[in-house]
Design an enzyme around this catalytic site. Sequence first.
Site, short mmCIF file in Angstrom:
data_model
loop_
_atom_site.label_atom_id
_atom_site.label_comp_id
_atom_site.label_asym_id
_atom_site.label_seq_id
_atom_site.Cartn_x
_atom_site.Cartn_y
_atom_site.Cartn_z
N LYS A 120 2.45 0.28 -0.08
CA LYS A 120 1.05 0.04 0.31
C LYS A 120 0.80 -1.47 0.27
O LYS A 120 0.57 -2.06 -0.78
CB LYS A 120 0.11 0.76 -0.68
CG LYS A 120 -1.23 1.15 -0.11
CD LYS A 120 -2.33 0.17 -0.04
CE LYS A 120 -2.80 -0.75 -1.05
NZ LYS A 120 -3.51 -1.90 -0.42
N GLU A 137 3.59 -7.65 -11.93
CA GLU A 137 3.74 -9.10 -11.81
C GLU A 137 2.34 -9.62 -11.50
O GLU A 137 1.82 -9.40 -10.41
CB GLU A 137 4.73 -9.41 -10.68
CG GLU A 137 5.35 -10.78 -10.85
CD GLU A 137 4.55 -11.84 -10.15
OE1 GLU A 137 3.66 -12.42 -10.81
OE2 GLU A 137 4.78 -12.08 -8.97
N CYS A 164 1.36 -17.14 -7.64
CA CYS A 164 1.23 -16.85 -9.07
C CYS A 164 1.97 -17.89 -9.90
O CYS A 164 1.65 -18.11 -11.06
CB CYS A 164 1.76 -15.46 -9.36
SG CYS A 164 3.36 -15.17 -8.61
N GLU A 175 -7.44 -18.27 -13.18
CA GLU A 175 -6.60 -18.43 -12.00
C GLU A 175 -7.49 -18.60 -10.77
O GLU A 175 -8.24 -17.70 -10.41
CB GLU A 175 -5.70 -17.20 -11.82
CG GLU A 175 -4.67 -17.40 -10.73
CD GLU A 175 -3.66 -16.26 -10.65
OE1 GLU A 175 -4.08 -15.09 -10.76
OE2 GLU A 175 -2.47 -16.54 -10.46
P1 NDP Z 1 -5.60 -7.23 -6.07
O1 NDP Z 1 -4.92 -7.12 -7.37
O2 NDP Z 1 -6.90 -6.54 -5.92
O3 NDP Z 1 -4.68 -6.72 -4.86
C1 NDP Z 1 -3.28 -6.52 -4.92
C2 NDP Z 1 -2.91 -5.17 -4.32
O4 NDP Z 1 -3.47 -4.11 -5.11
C3 NDP Z 1 -3.45 -4.94 -2.92
O5 NDP Z 1 -2.52 -4.19 -2.17
C4 NDP Z 1 -4.70 -4.13 -3.19
O6 NDP Z 1 -5.16 -3.39 -2.08
C5 NDP Z 1 -4.22 -3.22 -4.28
N1 NDP Z 1 -5.28 -2.59 -5.07
C6 NDP Z 1 -6.53 -3.05 -5.34
N2 NDP Z 1 -7.18 -2.19 -6.14
C7 NDP Z 1 -6.35 -1.16 -6.39
C8 NDP Z 1 -6.42 0.04 -7.15
N3 NDP Z 1 -7.54 0.37 -7.83
N4 NDP Z 1 -5.37 0.89 -7.18
C9 NDP Z 1 -4.24 0.57 -6.53
N5 NDP Z 1 -4.11 -0.55 -5.77
C10 NDP Z 1 -5.13 -1.41 -5.71
O7 NDP Z 1 -5.76 -8.75 -5.76
P2 NDP Z 1 -6.83 -9.40 -4.75
O8 NDP Z 1 -6.28 -9.21 -3.40
O9 NDP Z 1 -8.19 -8.88 -4.98
O10 NDP Z 1 -6.79 -10.91 -5.24
C11 NDP Z 1 -7.67 -11.35 -6.27
C12 NDP Z 1 -7.00 -12.33 -7.18
O11 NDP Z 1 -5.81 -11.75 -7.72
C13 NDP Z 1 -6.52 -13.60 -6.51
O12 NDP Z 1 -7.56 -14.51 -6.31
C14 NDP Z 1 -5.48 -14.04 -7.51
O13 NDP Z 1 -6.11 -14.69 -8.58
C15 NDP Z 1 -4.86 -12.75 -7.99
N6 NDP Z 1 -3.63 -12.42 -7.24
C16 NDP Z 1 -2.44 -12.65 -7.83
C17 NDP Z 1 -1.28 -12.41 -7.14
C18 NDP Z 1 0.05 -12.69 -7.72
O14 NDP Z 1 0.99 -13.00 -6.99
N7 NDP Z 1 0.23 -12.54 -9.02
C19 NDP Z 1 -1.28 -11.93 -5.77
C20 NDP Z 1 -2.59 -11.65 -5.24
C21 NDP Z 1 -3.71 -11.90 -5.97
P3 NDP Z 1 -6.33 -4.06 -1.17
O15 NDP Z 1 -5.72 -5.24 -0.55
O16 NDP Z 1 -6.68 -3.05 -0.17
O17 NDP Z 1 -7.43 -4.37 -2.11
#
Ligand code: NDP
Length: 493
Positions: free
Chosen positions: A177, A252, A286, A387
């Site tokens: 997903k 992660e 990250c 972050e």
């Molecule tokens: P999320 O953690 O919300 O998204 C990551 C993934 O999780 C996406 O595929 C998202 O789907 C999915 N997701 C969201 N909610 C759920 C849930 N309840 N159950 C299962 N899957 C879920 O990150 P964001 O995209 O909101 O980013 C927000 C912040 O997160 C960033 O500003 C950054 O600080 C951090 N981040 C860190 C990352 C890293 O590499 N460690 C990568 C991305 C973000 P969907 O896209 O549809 O919401």
Amino acid sequence: MLERNRYERLFIGGEWVAPLDGAIVETTDPATGQPWATVAFGGPGDIDRAVAAAREAFEGPWRRMPGWERAVLLRRFADLYERRAGDMAVLESRDTGRPIRETRPDLGAHHRWYHWFASLADKLDGRTIPIDPSVHAYTERRPVGVVGAITPWNAPMLTTAWKVGPALAAGCTVVLKPAEQTPVTAFELARIVEEAGLPPGVLNVVPGLGHSTGAHLVAHPGVDKIAFTGEGRTAQEILRSGAATLKRFSFELGGKSPHIIFEDADFDQAMNAATSSAWVVCGQSCALGSRVLVQRSIYDRVVEAFQRRAARVRVGMPLDEATHMGPQAHAEQLDKTLSYIAIGQAEGATLAAGGRRLDQGQLAGGYFVEPTVFAGVDNRMRIAREEIFGPVASLIPFADEDEAVSIANDTRYGLTAGLWTRDTGRAHRVAGRIDAGMVWVNTYRYIRWSTPYGGVKASGWGRENGVEALDNYLDTRTTIVSTSGQFPDIYAQ
Ligand code: NDP
């Protein structure tokens, strides 16, 4: 065959199928703010179908296939991936806004990850455990089952390779997903899987919304493990919704990595690393070296070097070969970054460079922001603790080694860290004292397939890459065989 920019079928059980209870949606090019692709989003019913297909593939051909045969298929897949990498890089640039200068070498290397994991597929050895001559005891490593891989929008295909590579090598099957903002390359990945001839259902691609489609995947009783990259708060939600099924998790999550510059560092090399690792991926990584810890004696020089280099960064359209930095990947992230820039100013940090949205001329409508530098940052400020995920460097002064270590560790995160010094003793001493899953000395963001990567503290659970990555996807089964066949009758007397 699907047309370019139209990805209106999900990939489930080796077939391209219309969403059952999802929708066809438009995704946005972050460089223009305009729609650029139509994609299928799956709903819970589609996840049910994908999990059933993954289960069938797991029980059927995949787990039973000898490791060397899985390796042959994975290598074929890796070779096709390498051939497509150039096209995929363009698509990832459109989807994420990352400049082609970044995506081309990034996607151009992913096949190495897949090849490396393929090479492990027939090396999942167990142990024999000596006890005494009455038993023969041994362990086997067995795949955990169906994996739900949930990936973010910053580096969609890299984070996918880190999950799909070891999962498939281990004999697991996957439902992927991708993030709602950046699903396009996942469809291309499915095409390569199809062409490589992996058995139907081994990899299924169901994009959709996190809170519905993603949450359904997490709660699904047919899923044995969730591999996730994203935000800590989402990981907490995932733990809650996955608790009922007691599945396995690897996470992660984020970072607020310290990048320590001692006064005896090779100054120019340290500046090359410190500036690029604060702004790369438009700050959306990250592993970003977002807290730059600088020894006081060289602090002013470092601030000037950051200012000079910020002025050299060419912010522009992602597919322009000259562009160093593209837009933020989506509108919410742009708002988040700009809000933290305002927070930094309100907290009393000095805005030494950048800080503005760029929306003139060709950049109008896109989510561009200047590479930004804050000087005079105190580690207690929110810009040093939270972050941001934007191209914002916070320069924090320190007096000596002890203070550098204490500031470096004064964070809830523990993903990566870097340090620059010419003193070998100090390099090892300081590296050993830092609480992080990965420490780089006189380099930064050096990440390879064979080196374990992952966090301590709030930065996550488990390791991706390295042979350790397989631990996420394997269980150990112990078998004990009596060599005598004798078992005492304890009720005899
Ligand atoms: P999320 O953690 O919300 O998204 C990551 C993934 O999780 C996406 O595929 C998202 O789907 C999915 N997701 C969201 N909610 C759920 C849930 N309840 N159950 C299962 N899957 C879920 O990150 P964001 O995209 O909101 O980013 C927000 C912040 O997160 C960033 O500003 C950054 O600080 C951090 N981040 C860190 C990352 C890293 O590499 N460690 C990568 C991305 C973000 P969907 O896209 O549809 O919401």
